[in-house]
Design an enzyme around this catalytic site. Structure first.
Site, PDB file in Angstrom:
ATOM      1  N   TRP A 107       0.843  -1.207   0.000  1.00  0.00           N
ATOM      2  CA  TRP A 107       0.000   0.000   0.000  1.00  0.00           C
ATOM      3  C   TRP A 107       0.877   1.255   0.000  1.00  0.00           C
ATOM      4  O   TRP A 107       0.530   2.272  -0.591  1.00  0.00           O
ATOM      5  CB  TRP A 107      -0.903  -0.025   1.246  1.00  0.00           C
ATOM      6  CG  TRP A 107      -1.814   1.148   1.394  1.00  0.00           C
ATOM      7  CD1 TRP A 107      -3.065   1.305   0.876  1.00  0.00           C
ATOM      8  CD2 TRP A 107      -1.563   2.340   2.150  1.00  0.00           C
ATOM      9  NE1 TRP A 107      -3.606   2.508   1.247  1.00  0.00           N
ATOM     10  CE2 TRP A 107      -2.692   3.163   2.035  1.00  0.00           C
ATOM     11  CE3 TRP A 107      -0.481   2.798   2.921  1.00  0.00           C
ATOM     12  CZ2 TRP A 107      -2.786   4.408   2.659  1.00  0.00           C
ATOM     13  CZ3 TRP A 107      -0.568   4.035   3.532  1.00  0.00           C
ATOM     14  CH2 TRP A 107      -1.718   4.816   3.404  1.00  0.00           C
ATOM     15  N   HIS A 108       2.043   1.185   0.668  1.00  0.00           N
ATOM     16  CA  HIS A 108       2.937   2.341   0.709  1.00  0.00           C
ATOM     17  C   HIS A 108       3.640   2.555  -0.633  1.00  0.00           C
ATOM     18  O   HIS A 108       4.029   3.670  -0.962  1.00  0.00           O
ATOM     19  CB  HIS A 108       4.004   2.168   1.796  1.00  0.00           C
ATOM     20  CG  HIS A 108       3.481   2.438   3.174  1.00  0.00           C
ATOM     21  ND1 HIS A 108       3.023   1.440   4.004  1.00  0.00           N
ATOM     22  CD2 HIS A 108       3.328   3.589   3.867  1.00  0.00           C
ATOM     23  CE1 HIS A 108       2.622   1.984   5.144  1.00  0.00           C
ATOM     24  NE2 HIS A 108       2.790   3.278   5.095  1.00  0.00           N
ATOM     25  N   GLY A 109       3.841   1.488  -1.391  1.00  0.00           N
ATOM     26  CA  GLY A 109       4.511   1.623  -2.674  1.00  0.00           C
ATOM     27  C   GLY A 109       5.025   0.282  -3.143  1.00  0.00           C
ATOM     28  O   GLY A 109       5.077  -0.666  -2.368  1.00  0.00           O
TER      29      GLY A 109
END
Lengths: 381, 84
Positions: free
Chosen positions: A315-317
């Site tokens: 989700w962060h990258g």
């Protein structure tokens, strides 16, 4: 103008808050003004990037149609159609997946301000329609929830039913006065975090002498910078929400005094962590247990932990450091669970002060090492 | 439809099993969350167990954790949902 980031924004914020304060003190609803203020803010913040603005408008419109269509389907056909529920969730997740994948394959980015946060809010609505907790989508209420400007770009990730409660029920003069006072305090405190300790850490992180001094000073500085920057931003977002009569949930609760990794995730980026707990971990683990995928329930939960945290990382990258960060925390959660269940030593001493202090120190360092992975400065990542 | 005596006993046994201790049944008003006995997995186990015993499907977000903090609250919660 950057959200909660520069003087221009704070002057603008003071100006757009005034009518909200007047409405709040008069005991009147702030919803319609809040919707207009949010639209104006988003247009001004995204003025330099029309592409992002267009994508955001497309996103909100698309999610509105999807959620409304899904609610209609469930009302008329019931909740039995598994294929429909899955298809709608995948469709709602598409903007996030496309934004992340376009980063990996070097296509023109389809990401926009807050896409990760907004997608999770939209998916929450879809899942709660499937659960029968939300029956109808009220278009303007939905648009206000998604585009509420204090939390649009980086959370906290509020829940639609909770948000609507606040937006539908003006608190009345005396409650609003208290909420306003608390909100202004959070705005000041958040700004102090962001422009005080976070800015100092950032300054030192740019100093080649500090960066060259080895990985340990870097690790602590980076960890504290991350905390003060994000906790400060979140406090300001919550503060501005309060001014608009919305009690957006807090995102941090003294994370560095956590006594275990599980405890840490009840204190760090709380709205993301609880979102994943409620909409991914719980549901996945329930499905594992019902279908007897694993021999016992504890194993099912442990697999759930790892998947949950890996998704948190993604989700962060999509860069390896984020994915490693997620898996690292998933493994820590499992070790934490094994230790708490199996260790007689833990059971005997867990209430002793010395044991709790040691637990805090161990947790703190495990967490800091996680941030070092997150920073991307470790050679392997 | 009210909860039957045998279903009620099954829910009590489920709580004891989930918390890993039959002693929790002796203090039905003690806070299980505070005692560290009701974590995320325990909540999932409770919801799956309740759905197996009384046939009620309760999504995790339909529950406020404070509604399930003690043995008596859990029993009252199931009673209440059966009545709806």
């Amino acid at each position: 103008m950057t959200l909660f980031g520069d003087l221009a924004f704070f002057l603008y914020l003071a100006a757009i808050c005034l009518p909200a304060v007047a409405l709040g003190l008069a005991g009147r609803p702030i919803r319609w003004y809040g919707t207009a203020a949010s639209a104006l803010t988003i247009v001004l913040v995204l003025a330099p990037s029309r592409r992002q603005l267009a994508l955001l408008v497309l996103f909100v419109t698309g999610q509105l149609l999807l959620a409304s269509g899904h609610a209609w389907f469930v009302r008329h056909r019931g909740r039995a159609a598994t294929w429909e529920r899955r298809a709608v969730v995948i469709a709602a997740l598409l903007p996030l997946l496309a934004a992340k994948i376009s980063g990996v394959v070097q296509l023109p980015s389809v990401g926009f301000l807050g896409v990760s946060y907004l997608t999770f809010r939209a998916v929450q609505v879809i899942l709660e329609i499937s659960d029968g907790l939300i029956e109808r989508i009220r278009p303007w209420h939905y648009v206000y929830f998604l585009s509420f400007f204090p939390a649009v770009s980086a959370g906290p990730i509020d829940r639609s039913r909770r948000f609507d409660q606040d937006a539908d029920n003006p608190p009345g003069r005396s409650d609003y006065t208290r909420l306003l006072g608390q909100g202004l305090w959070y705005l000041v405190l958040g700004a102090a975090y962001k422009f005080g300790p976070a800015a100092w850490c950032e300054y030192f992180l740019r100093d080649p002498d500090v960066v060259g001094a080895g990985i340990l000073p870097y690790m602590y500085l980076y960890g504290f910078e991350l905390y003060f920057d994000f906790a400060g931003y979140s406090l300001m977002a919550v503060g501005a929400s309060y001014v608009f009569g919305v009690r957006t949930p807090l995102n941090f609760r003294a994370p560095f005094v956590a006594e275990s990794i599980k405890d840490f995730w009840n204190r760090w980026h709380i709205t993301l962590s609880f979102w994943l707990r409620d909409y991914l971990f719980s549901r996945l683990t329930m499905a594992f247990i019902r279908r007897k995928v694993f021999a016992d329930r504890v194993t099912a939960a442990r697999v759930g932990f790892v998947v949950n945290m890996a998704v948190m990382g993604f989700w962060h990258g999509t860069s390896p450091q984020y994915v490693f960060y997620g898996i690292y925390h998933g493994v820590l959660m499992v070790l934490n669970d094994v230790y708490e269940r199996r260790s007689g030593f833990h059971q005997r001493h867990r209430r002793a002060t010395w044991y709790r202090v040691v637990s805090i120190l161990v947790t703190f360092h495990a967490v800091m090492f996680g941030f070092l992975i997150f920073s991307g400065r470790l050679p392997a990542a | 439809m009210p909860i039957t005596v045998s279903q009620r006993e099954a829910v009590r046994q489920l709580i004891a099993h989930t918390c890993g201790s039959a002693a929790v049944l002796d203090e039905p008003d003690a806070d299980l969350t505070e005692a560290g006995l009701l974590d995320s997995l325990a909540l999932v186990e409770l919801l799956v167990g309740i759905s197996e015993i009384v046939g009620l499907d309760i999504p995790p977000t339909d529950v406020d954790r404070s509604e399930l903090a003690t043995v008596n609250l859990i029993l009252a919660f199931v009673d209440d949902r059966m009545d709806q």
